[in-house]
Design an enzyme around this catalytic site. Structure first.
Site, PDB file in Angstrom:
ATOM      1  N   LYS A 180       0.850  -1.193   0.000  1.00  0.00           N
ATOM      2  CA  LYS A 180       0.000   0.000   0.000  1.00  0.00           C
ATOM      3  C   LYS A 180       0.882   1.239   0.000  1.00  0.00           C
ATOM      4  O   LYS A 180       1.924   1.292   0.657  1.00  0.00           O
ATOM      5  CB  LYS A 180      -0.940  -0.004   1.206  1.00  0.00           C
ATOM      6  CG  LYS A 180      -0.260  -0.088   2.554  1.00  0.00           C
ATOM      7  CD  LYS A 180      -1.275  -0.145   3.677  1.00  0.00           C
ATOM      8  CE  LYS A 180      -0.594  -0.190   5.036  1.00  0.00           C
ATOM      9  NZ  LYS A 180      -1.552  -0.271   6.153  1.00  0.00           N
TER      10      LYS A 180
ATOM     11  N   ARG B 101       0.744   5.792  -0.554  1.00  0.00           N
ATOM     12  CA  ARG B 101      -0.022   7.023  -0.717  1.00  0.00           C
ATOM     13  C   ARG B 101       0.740   7.901  -1.708  1.00  0.00           C
ATOM     14  O   ARG B 101       1.836   8.381  -1.403  1.00  0.00           O
ATOM     15  CB  ARG B 101      -0.169   7.726   0.637  1.00  0.00           C
ATOM     16  CG  ARG B 101      -1.193   8.848   0.642  1.00  0.00           C
ATOM     17  CD  ARG B 101      -1.292   9.491   2.027  1.00  0.00           C
ATOM     18  NE  ARG B 101      -1.839   8.583   3.023  1.00  0.00           N
ATOM     19  CZ  ARG B 101      -3.127   8.424   3.267  1.00  0.00           C
ATOM     20  NH1 ARG B 101      -4.018   9.099   2.573  1.00  0.00           N
ATOM     21  NH2 ARG B 101      -3.536   7.596   4.199  1.00  0.00           N
TER      22      ARG B 101
ATOM     23  N   ASP C 118      -5.327  -4.132  16.193  1.00  0.00           N
ATOM     24  CA  ASP C 118      -5.649  -3.058  17.133  1.00  0.00           C
ATOM     25  C   ASP C 118      -6.984  -2.437  16.733  1.00  0.00           C
ATOM     26  O   ASP C 118      -8.050  -2.891  17.124  1.00  0.00           O
ATOM     27  CB  ASP C 118      -4.522  -2.040  17.167  1.00  0.00           C
ATOM     28  CG  ASP C 118      -4.711  -1.007  18.266  1.00  0.00           C
ATOM     29  OD1 ASP C 118      -5.754  -1.035  18.953  1.00  0.00           O
ATOM     30  OD2 ASP C 118      -3.825  -0.155  18.452  1.00  0.00           O
ATOM     31  N   THR C 119      -6.975  -1.414  15.906  1.00  0.00           N
ATOM     32  CA  THR C 119      -8.234  -0.817  15.444  1.00  0.00           C
ATOM     33  C   THR C 119      -8.776  -1.537  14.215  1.00  0.00           C
ATOM     34  O   THR C 119      -9.858  -1.211  13.730  1.00  0.00           O
ATOM     35  CB  THR C 119      -8.044   0.668  15.110  1.00  0.00           C
ATOM     36  OG1 THR C 119      -7.052   0.800  14.084  1.00  0.00           O
ATOM     37  CG2 THR C 119      -7.597   1.456  16.343  1.00  0.00           C
TER      38      THR C 119
ATOM     39  N   GLY D 181      -7.954  -1.435  11.147  1.00  0.00           N
ATOM     40  CA  GLY D 181      -7.965  -0.722   9.872  1.00  0.00           C
ATOM     41  C   GLY D 181      -7.118  -1.419   8.819  1.00  0.00           C
ATOM     42  O   GLY D 181      -7.565  -1.638   7.682  1.00  0.00           O
TER      43      GLY D 181
END
Length: 319
Positions: free
Chosen positions: A199, A201, A229-230, A232
């Site tokens: 990935k 950006r 964790d979150t 995402g």
């Protein structure tokens, strides 16, 4: 010959008492008699109700949420055992908090993982036993022996058994470049090919572009990471495998189920069919629902503790 302690004792903090009880049961021992309480102003108090003079003491405490309280509990317990003349004190930390703060990502950042290492040593820990550090290099922050257990040898057999009748279409996927080594180890254990999510950006304020290095089209994917964790990263990777790669099914596994913030909602809404974690962090499995599965860690930690006590190598557990 054991010269560092006349007997072995397992004590539990408040973070994961059930794990400590299961470890003790695997060793045929009772959990040591102790109590850790909090005063009305938030200060932590520790009372040890049996002699530990000359004993080989193992203190079981994950430094998970609430991280600072659990860390302080561990430090105070270690100090209590040191002042009670324990023969040797080993901090058994299934989940090592602050492990993600292991370097200076930008100017004036702290290296909190190194600070925690120093605190544990200063408190009196003479050895640390933990599992799947976010960065294995954290072992080098300690000037005392550090035994680093791995979660893959527990997770891989679960999926081998799950897909024993048909594993030809399995692909192991690393959700980011940082987990490639762990995913490669997992893939070799279940005899499956490896793919990697890349990935990037392109520029500021532009959404991430995900590419899949490897073939997952028409495959059943197993995403492997050290922690969720979150959620995402793992959910984005799952979406990429299905929408970009054309995977038919997605499963995921991780050593540490931190599951903070919106993690549970994200995982339930994702295309992931099953989430498998280890019991390094206490979780209410009934509340999580049928998509989640927790595997026990007590047998592996008990075996490691028995080997440490007998001065035998721990590395054989990784084979």
């Amino acid at each position: 010959m054991n010269l560092h302690g006349k007997d072995i004792k397992i004590f539990a903090g408040n973070a994961c008492p059930q794990v400590a009880a299961d470890i003790a049961a695997n060793l045929g021992l009772p959990v040591g008699k102790s109590k850790v309480e909090t005063f009305s102003d938030g200060e932590i108090s520790c009372s040890i109700y049996e002699s530990v003079r000359g004993s080989d003491v193992f203190v079981v405490q994950s430094t998970c949420y609430p991280v600072n309280d659990n860390l302080m509990e561990l430090l105070i317990m270690i100090d209590a055992f040191k002042r009670a003349s324990a023969g040797r004190i080993t901090a058994v930390i299934p989940y090592f908090g602050y492990a993600r703060q292991d370097r200076k990502a930008k100017a004036r950042d702290p290296i909190s993982a190194k600070l925690v290492a120093d605190l544990l040593t200063a408190a009196g820990a003479e050895r640390v036993l933990s599992m799947d550090l976010h960065s294995p290099q954290i072992q080098g922050f300690f000037n005392i022996p550090f035994d680093h257990l791995l979660g893959v040898p527990i997770l891989a057999p679960y999926f081998i058994e799950k897909f024993k009748d048909n594993h030809e279409d399995l692909v192991v996927v690393s959700p980011d470049l940082g987990s490639v080594t762990r995913a490669r180890n997992f893939a070799s254990r279940i005899d499956a090919p490896l793919a990697i999510i890349d990935k990037r950006r392109p520029r500021a304020n532009v959404a991430e572009v995900m590419n899949i290095i490897g073939d997952v089209e028409g495959k059943r994917v197993i995403l492997v990471d050290d922690m969720i964790d979150t959620a995402g990263t793992i959910c984005n990777a799952a979406n990429a495998c299905v929408e970009i790669g054309g995977a038919t099914e997605v499963y995921c596994c991780a050593t540490h189920g931190v599951l903070s913030g919106p993690a549970i909602e994200r995982l339930n809404a994702s295309p992931i069919k099953e989430v498998v974690v280890l019991g390094t962090i206490p979780l209410d499995m009934e509340k999580l629902g049928p998509k989640f599965k927790k595997l026990p860690i007590a047998p592996v930690f008990a075996e490691a503790i028995a080997r440490i006590y007998a001065d035998k190598p721990v590395s054989t557990l990784f084979i």
